[in-house]
Design an enzyme around this catalytic site. Structure first.
Site, PDB file in Angstrom:
ATOM      1  N   LEU A 289       7.598  -5.506  -4.457  1.00  0.00           N
ATOM      2  CA  LEU A 289       7.928  -6.903  -4.760  1.00  0.00           C
ATOM      3  C   LEU A 289       6.728  -7.654  -5.354  1.00  0.00           C
ATOM      4  CD1 LEU A 289       9.993  -9.191  -4.536  1.00  0.00           C
ATOM      5  CD2 LEU A 289       9.040  -9.686  -2.270  1.00  0.00           C
ATOM      6  N   ASP A 290       6.930  -8.231  -6.537  1.00  0.00           N
ATOM      7  CA  ASP A 290       5.936  -9.100  -7.194  1.00  0.00           C
ATOM      8  C   ASP A 290       4.589  -8.404  -7.446  1.00  0.00           C
ATOM      9  OD1 ASP A 290       7.828 -11.131  -7.161  1.00  0.00           O
ATOM     10  OD2 ASP A 290       7.148 -11.923  -5.248  1.00  0.00           O
ATOM     11  N   GLN A 291       4.646  -7.064  -7.574  1.00  0.00           N
ATOM     12  CA  GLN A 291       3.420  -6.301  -7.792  1.00  0.00           C
ATOM     13  C   GLN A 291       3.347  -5.700  -9.187  1.00  0.00           C
ATOM     14  OE1 GLN A 291       0.953  -6.036  -5.702  1.00  0.00           O
ATOM     15  NE2 GLN A 291       1.876  -6.932  -3.892  1.00  0.00           N
TER      16      GLN A 291
END
Lengths: 303, 303, 303, 303
Positions: free
Chosen positions: D246-248
Site C-alpha cells: 500500500l502506497d509504496q
C-alpha cells in the site's frame, strides 16, 4: 464538445437551490474600515459582547492610519441584519465606520462570462457541483456562438452575445441579461473582451477577472507569447477586481509555475491553465466569504 | 560590521587555491549550437566514440531550426583542450558549430562588485568557503567607502571605486582593476550602479546581475516600493546576464516568495533577500558548470 | 576553512552589543492562551485601553475551546514589565490566562550548537551581522575539534565539547557552558548529536532544531539517502522545537525544493542546504518576535 | 449531483473518437534501458539516421551503470511499428535493450476507478473534453452506488461494483469489466479500496494512483487527519504506480500546499484536492506521452 458544460451548468442549479437550507443563520461576519483610533477593537467587541455574541474569528490590519478588521461571531438571538445595522449606528458614527455585514455560510449568486477557453468555467462549475464553492451560477454569457446551441437545452440560462455589432450594443445586451438576474458578483472566466467604464458603472456589482500573466507583466491579449519572448523562468496568473484601466485593478491572488527552455508557447498555455483556475477559484472563494477589502488599489485578504 | 566580510574574503582565497588539485582533468563538457540538420548527434557521438570517450550526460534542445546540445564525457587519454579543438574542426565546419569546451570540475575565477547590501556577497563567500561553489574570488569592487578600510587588511584584493567623479572615470578605474586580474566572469552582487555599453564591451567577459524583482516587472532602482504600490501577492528576484539596456538581459533564473497585505516594504525587502541570494548563486553555479546558452535574449539552462 | 566563521562570530558580538540601544521600549507584545469564553477580547482590549495603549497588531486563534491571542501595542507611559504583569493579574485569574509578555524590538540572546556542516551557522551569523536578525550570539558549541582552534582566537566564546566520553559527560559539559551564559534560547544549527531528556530539562530554555527532511518522513541521521531511495520528487527541511523523542517536536516551519531523477544524493544535500537555512532562520525570527505558541505538539505561528 | 459527471463522461467519448485522425503518424518516440556501455548513443542515432529519421528530442540518464534514454524523431517513410522493431533487433541484442516504442501524438485508452470524491475524476474528464489530455476514457468503475443510476443513461460505460461481498468477489467483477475493454492503463481517481497483488497481476497494465499525502508520510486512509495531528506546515499529494504494498509504489509526482494553524482538517481536505488533481493529471500525461521509466522503485520522468 460542450455537452459536458451544459450538463454541469444544469446540475449546479439543482444542487445550489437545495443547498441554501444548510446555511447557519446565526453566524455572522463583518468587515469594517475606518480611520485608526484608540479603542476601536474595545468598543466593537464590547458592542458584540452586549448582544451575546461569541467571537470566533478576528483579524485586523493597520496601514496609513487606517484600521481594517474582519470579525466573525455566533449569536443565539434571531437578530436580523437590519436590526444589527441599526444597533451599530452609534459606533458607526463615532468611528466613521464603513461596514460590510454578511451571514456566514450563505450561498452567493454568481454570473459568469466566458469566451472559448473553458477550463476556468469547468473548474468553477465542478467546484459548485461538488460543494467546494458555496455558489449558485445564475447565468453564463459568452461571445462564442458554438456554446449557445448546447446550453439552451439546459436549465441554467445561457446567452450568446456576439461582439461584432460593436462594444456599445454588446454591453447593452449583457446589461439587460444582468438586470434580469439578481447576482452578488460576476466572474470573468477567461472572457477575452475589454469592458468599458460605462459598463462597469452600470454593472453595480464587483467583477472578478482572471488574467493569464503575472501582473503587472504582460498586460493585454497575448501574455504567454510575450512571456516566451522575454524568456521568463516562471509563468503566472492573476485574479483581480476589474477597473476601468485594463488589467490594472486590485490584485486578489497570484500564482506561478516553473517553466524550462524546452517548453514552447503551447506548453506555457497548457501549464498556465492550472494557475488560472487556481487564482480564479481563490478569488471567488474569498469574495463570497466576505474576506476582501480594497484599499488604494491593493487588496487586504483575510485568512 | 564588515570584519566578517573581510575574514570571509580572505578565507576563500586560501581555500580555493588549494582546491584546484581536486579537479578531475579527464572529464570534459561541451556546449554546441548550430543550425539543425539530420545526423548531428550521430556525428558528434561518433567522433567522441572514436576518441574513446564515455558520454555521461547529454542534453539537447531544438528551437527555430537551431540545434543546441550539452555533452559531458570521460576519457582516459590525456588529450589537451587544444588538441581536442583541432580534432573536432572537421565537424565544426561541416555543421557550422559554435563550441564552448570546458574541463568539468575546474574551479572558475570570479570578480565581484557590490554596493551596501551585503547578503548576496556573504552568501557567495560562504558557498565558496564551504565548497558549495567551486570558485575563486579574485577581487571585490565596491562604491561604498566603509567597506574599503576593512578589506584592505586582508588577502583578497578590495577596491573602493567611488562614483562621484562621473561614470566614465568610475568605469575606467573598474576596468583597470579587472585587467589586472584574470577572471572567467563577473558577478554583480546587488551593485546599484548602471554600467555603460562601452564598459560592457571592454569587460570582455560575461557579467551576471541579480535584480530585486520578478522581471520584466519593476525595472530600476525601487522594485519593492513599486511592488508594494501595485499590490502584487508574490515578490520575486531575477538573475540575468547584463546587456546594454537596463534589466533587459537574458534571464537565467527567477524565484518568488508569497507576501501578505500585512507585510510592509521593509518586510518585502527582508523576504526578497532570500530570493536574491538564491537566483544569484544559481546563476553563478550554472555559468561555471558551462550549462548556459544565450539564444535570442533567452537562456537555455541545462540540468 | 573556518577563519571566516571565526571573524563572523567575533563581528556579530560587536554589532549586537551596540544594537540594543535601538529598542523601542514603549512597544510591547503579549501572547495569551486560555479556555475560550465570551468576552475575553473585550476585557483585554478594555484593559489595554485603560492603560492608554494603542493596539497595532492583534491575531487570535480558537481551537478545541481554547483561545489564543497575540497582541502588540504602543504606550507612552513608562510602565515596566513587572508593573504591567501586576496590573493584569485580575484578568489573568478571571480567564485563567497563560501570558508571555515581551518588549517588541528587544534583541535576544542565542546560544548555537553545530557539527561539521556550517551553512546554517554561517547564515545565522550573516543575518545577525547585517541586522536581518535581531540577536546576540553568546557562544558556539561544537563536537568538531577543527573548529575550536580557530574560534578561540576571537571574541565570541567557542567551546569544543567532544562526544567520545559518552553522552552524560558531553551533556554535562554543555550544560556548564550554558549556565555561564544567559541566553533566551538555543539553536541547533545542524547539530548531529541526540540530546537526552535530562539535558532538555536542565537546559531550562527552548531549543530549536533544524532537521534535514520533510518530517515526519525520514527521521534520523540519513534523510537524503532515504529520500533518494524512496524516490520522492520534493525534498524538504523542518525546523521544530526539540522534545525528548527524536524529530518529534512541534514543527515550526517546513519548506521543500523540487528534485529530478538526474539529481544524485550529493545534489540533494546541496539543494537541501538552502531549505535548511530557510526554515532555521524562520524559526529563530518567529521565536524572538514572540510569535510562537505550542499547543498539543503543534505550533501556532502568528504573522 | 452526478448528472454533470454523466454528461462529461458521455462527451469525452465522442470527442476522443474523433480525435484520433489528428495523430501524427510519422512521429515516434522510444524509451530504452540497458547496461551502460560506450557507444550506445552513437549506435542508436546512427541506426535512426540510416532510416532517414530527424531526432527532435533526446534525453538520457545514467545511474548505477544503467543507461536510460528517451528519443523522439520524425520520419517521412511509412515504416510500421513492427517493421521498426524488427530492424532494431540487432542493436537490441548487442546492448541488451529494453524498448518501449510509441507513436507520438496517439491517443491512449484509459479506464478510471473512483469512490465518492469526484474532483480528480471531473478534472480528468474536463481535461479530456477540452483536449488538454489526449485520452479516451473507456469506462468508469465505482464502489458507490449513487453514481451508478446516473451514469447508466449515458454512452460511457459505468459499472457499480460494491465491495461488501468481499475483496475477491469485488476484484473478480472489476477484472471482468477490464477484460471487456482494451485500455492502455488505469487511473485510480481517489479510489478508496486496497487492491490485492492477485488483482494487480491479472490487470496486466500499469495502474496510476493518487494518494492524498506527501508520501512516505501518512500512508493509509486518513492522511489529512494525521497531517493535522502532526502539525505539518505543508500538505501534499502524490501520484504513483500501484504495487502490492500500500502506497509504496514508484512515485511519479508530488506537490505541496502551505497551510496555517488556522486551517482545520476540513480546510486541509479542500486545499489538498487541488494538489491531488495536479499530480494525478501530471502522471496521466507523462504516462501517455511515454516519458516514464521505473527503475528500483523510483521513476525517471523525462521532460
Amino acid at each position: 464538445m460542450n455537452l459536458a458544460l451544459v450538463a454541469l451548468v444544469k446540475n449546479i442549479k439543482n444542487v445550489v437551490e437545495n443547498k441554501l437550507i444548510f446555511c447557519d443563520m446565526n453566524t455572522f461576519n463583518m468587515i469594517i474600515a475606518c480611520p485608526d483610533k484608540k479603542g476601536i477593537i474595545y468598543d466593537i467587541t464590547s458592542f458584540l459582547f452586549s448582544l451575546g455574541a461569541n467571537i470566533i474569528e478576528l483579524e485586523q490590519h493597520i496601514e496609513d492610519s487606517m484600521f481594517f478588521m474582519r470579525i466573525k461571531w455566533q449569536m443565539n438571538s434571531s437578530l436580523s441584519k437590519d436590526d444589527f445595522l441599526q444597533k451599530i449606528q452609534g459606533l458607526q458614527q463615532k468611528f466613521n465606520l464603513t461596514i460590510k455585514l454578511d451571514n456566514s455560510g450563505a450561498s452567493k449568486k454568481l454570473g459568469l462570462f466566458c469566451s472559448k477557453e473553458l477550463h476556468c468555467l469547468i473548474d468553477v462549475l465542478g467546484k459548485a457541483a461538488t460543494n467546494e464553492l458555496n455558489i449558485s451560477i445564475e447565468y453564463v454569457i459568452s461571445n462564442h456562438k458554438n456554446v449557445q446551441s448546447l446550453v439552451e437545452k439546459f436549465n441554467i440560462p445561457f446567452f450568446y452575445i456576439p461582439t461584432k455589432k460593436g462594444s456599445f450594443q454588446h454591453e447593452s445586451e449583457c446589461l439587460k441579461v444582468m438586470n434580469n438576474y439578481q447576482t452578488d458578483f460576476i466572474g470573468l472566466a477567461r472572457y477575452m473582451k475589454i469592458l468599458s467604464g460605462d459598463f462597469l458603472q452600470n454593472a453595480q456589482q464587483k467583477i472578478i477577472n482572471v488574467h493569464h500573466s503575472f501582473l503587472p507583466s504582460f498586460i493585454g491579449a497575448n501574455p504567454y507569447e510575450e512571456a516566451y519572448e522575454r524568456g521568463v523562468k516562471l509563468i503566472g496568473a492573476t485574479s483581480h477586481y476589474v477597473t476601468e484601466e485594463l488589467d490594472q485593478g486590485p490584485i486578489i491572488e497570484q500564482v506561478v509555475r516553473r517553466i524550462k527552455h524546452s517548453h514552447n508557447i503551447k506548453n506555457l498555455k497548457l501549464m498556465g491553465k492550472e494557475s488560472e483556475k487556481e487564482v480564479f477559484a481563490f478569488a471567488i472563494r474569498k469574495h463570497l466569504e466576505n474576506k476582501l477589502i480594497v484599499y488604494k488599489n491593493r487588496t487586504i485578504v483575510f485568512e
